[in-house]
Scaffold this motif. Structure first.
Motif, PDB file in Angstrom:
ATOM      1  N   ALA A  30      -5.365   7.310   0.304  1.00 50.61           N
ATOM      2  CA  ALA A  30      -5.627   6.302   1.359  1.00 50.61           C
ATOM      3  C   ALA A  30      -6.561   5.064   0.923  1.00 50.61           C
ATOM      4  O   ALA A  30      -6.209   4.004   1.428  1.00 50.61           O
ATOM      5  CB  ALA A  30      -6.486   6.973   2.573  1.00 50.61           C
ATOM      6  N   ALA A  31      -7.595   5.510   0.058  1.00 48.88           N
ATOM      7  CA  ALA A  31      -8.119   4.440  -0.516  1.00 48.88           C
ATOM      8  C   ALA A  31      -7.358   3.486  -1.385  1.00 48.88           C
ATOM      9  O   ALA A  31      -7.291   2.210  -1.403  1.00 48.88           O
ATOM     10  CB  ALA A  31      -9.356   4.860  -1.301  1.00 48.88           C
ATOM     11  N   ALA A  32      -6.204   4.173  -2.175  1.00 49.47           N
ATOM     12  CA  ALA A  32      -5.533   3.202  -3.027  1.00 49.47           C
ATOM     13  C   ALA A  32      -4.396   2.590  -2.277  1.00 49.47           C
ATOM     14  O   ALA A  32      -4.008   1.330  -2.431  1.00 49.47           O
ATOM     15  CB  ALA A  32      -4.789   4.123  -4.142  1.00 49.47           C
ATOM     16  N   ALA A  33      -3.924   3.076  -1.154  1.00 53.45           N
ATOM     17  CA  ALA A  33      -2.778   2.534  -0.295  1.00 53.45           C
ATOM     18  C   ALA A  33      -3.604   1.214   0.296  1.00 53.45           C
ATOM     19  O   ALA A  33      -2.730   0.338   0.721  1.00 53.45           O
ATOM     20  CB  ALA A  33      -2.470   3.356   0.876  1.00 53.45           C
ATOM     21  N   GLN A  34      -4.951   1.252   0.645  1.00 58.92           N
ATOM     22  CA  GLN A  34      -5.422   0.053   1.374  1.00 58.92           C
ATOM     23  C   GLN A  34      -5.202  -1.436   0.324  1.00 58.92           C
ATOM     24  O   GLN A  34      -5.334  -2.459   0.857  1.00 58.92           O
ATOM     25  CB  GLN A  34      -6.673   0.041   1.755  1.00 58.92           C
ATOM     26  CG  GLN A  34      -6.979   1.405   2.940  1.00 58.92           C
ATOM     27  CD  GLN A  34      -8.330   1.365   3.217  1.00 58.92           C
ATOM     28  OE1 GLN A  34      -9.332   0.892   2.448  1.00 58.92           O
ATOM     29  NE2 GLN A  34      -8.569   2.327   4.477  1.00 58.92           N
ATOM     30  N   ARG A  35      -5.081  -1.005  -0.849  1.00 62.11           N
ATOM     31  CA  ARG A  35      -5.140  -2.035  -1.920  1.00 62.11           C
ATOM     32  C   ARG A  35      -3.707  -2.446  -2.340  1.00 62.11           C
ATOM     33  O   ARG A  35      -3.830  -3.352  -3.202  1.00 62.11           O
ATOM     34  CB  ARG A  35      -5.947  -1.680  -3.412  1.00 62.11           C
ATOM     35  CG  ARG A  35      -7.408  -1.382  -3.086  1.00 62.11           C
ATOM     36  CD  ARG A  35      -8.362  -0.829  -4.101  1.00 62.11           C
ATOM     37  NE  ARG A  35      -9.499  -0.752  -4.070  1.00 62.11           N
ATOM     38  CZ  ARG A  35     -10.251   0.617  -3.462  1.00 62.11           C
ATOM     39  NH1 ARG A  35      -9.454   1.273  -2.594  1.00 62.11           N
ATOM     40  NH2 ARG A  35     -11.456   0.463  -3.072  1.00 62.11           N
TER      41      ARG A  35
END
Length: 94
Positions: A30-35
């Motif tokens: 989820a953290a990577a998908a936001q970037r």
């Protein structure tokens, strides 16, 4: 009523840790998908089903029907066309 063995403190602790270990990769994704932009994220979503497909065919000996192979090839052909188009658009903008 079926017999259910009593859970021990060790089993309960292992289950709690399993929940945390399951949540960690999801939080990282989820953290990577936001970037990432949505096109890149969408392409990444094809990796897992492709690896499952290849594992089923090569490792577990799942029978390969021509319809499945054709649909698999058409999906990846569409992805290649999309990627090529996006790459051309990116190169023209630069």
């Amino acid at each position: 009523m079926p017999y259910l063995p009593a859970t021990t403190c060790e089993t309960t602790l292992l289950l709690a840790c399993a929940g945390a270990l399951t949540a960690l990769p999801l939080i990282a994704f989820a953290a990577a998908a936001q970037r990432l932009d949505l096109a890149s994220l969408g392409m990444l979503m094809y990796i897992n089903p492709t690896l499952q497909f290849l594992t089923a065919v090569w490792i577990f000996g799942e029978p390969m029907q021509s319809e499945r192979l054709l649909s698999f090839a058409l999906i990846w052909l569409g992805l290649l066309v999309f990627s090529w188009s996006a790459w051309k658009k990116y190169r023209q903008a630069a």
